[in-house]
Design a protein around this motif. Sequence first.
Motif, PDB file in Angstrom:
ATOM      1  N   SER A  53       1.977   3.439  -5.720  1.00  0.00           N
ATOM      2  CA  SER A  53       1.922   1.896  -5.417  1.00  0.00           C
ATOM      3  C   SER A  53       1.988   1.586  -3.955  1.00  0.00           C
ATOM      4  O   SER A  53       2.696   2.606  -3.186  1.00  0.00           O
ATOM      5  CB  SER A  53       3.271   1.275  -5.699  1.00  0.00           C
ATOM      6  N   ILE A  61       1.370  -5.632  -3.875  1.00  0.00           N
ATOM      7  CA  ILE A  61       1.416  -4.425  -4.172  1.00  0.00           C
ATOM      8  C   ILE A  61       0.189  -3.673  -5.128  1.00  0.00           C
ATOM      9  O   ILE A  61      -0.106  -4.405  -6.033  1.00  0.00           O
ATOM     10  CB  ILE A  61       2.775  -3.919  -5.019  1.00  0.00           C
ATOM     11  N   HIS A  63      -1.399  -1.020  -7.104  1.00  0.00           N
ATOM     12  CA  HIS A  63      -1.038   0.254  -7.848  1.00  0.00           C
ATOM     13  C   HIS A  63      -2.069   1.037  -8.502  1.00  0.00           C
ATOM     14  O   HIS A  63      -3.161   0.332  -8.706  1.00  0.00           O
ATOM     15  CB  HIS A  63      -0.219  -0.054  -9.186  1.00  0.00           C
TER      16      HIS A  63
END
Length: 72
Positions: A53, A61, A63
Motif C-alpha cells: 500500500s 492510498i 494498493h
Amino acid sequence: MPPLITFVARLSDGLPLVANTAPNSNEVTQDHKNQAKDILRGLGGTRGSARMSIDTNNQLIFHYLSVTHSAT
C-alpha cells in the motif's frame, strides 16, 4: 469504501491494460488517474513485494497486488 479506480497493468513495463472507475464517483480526477499510472510505471520491471500500500501526498492510498501466471 470501495476502490475509486482499478487498473490491471503489465508489471514488466507498467502498461495499463484495463481501467475501471467506480460508478457515481465524482471524486476521481484526471490527476488521480495520472498519479496511479505514474506509480504503475514506477513499479514496472521491479521484483518487489507481492502486495503493498502506498500512501500518496493527496490523502489517497494506492494498493497493489502482483500476481504472476506462467504459460503452460
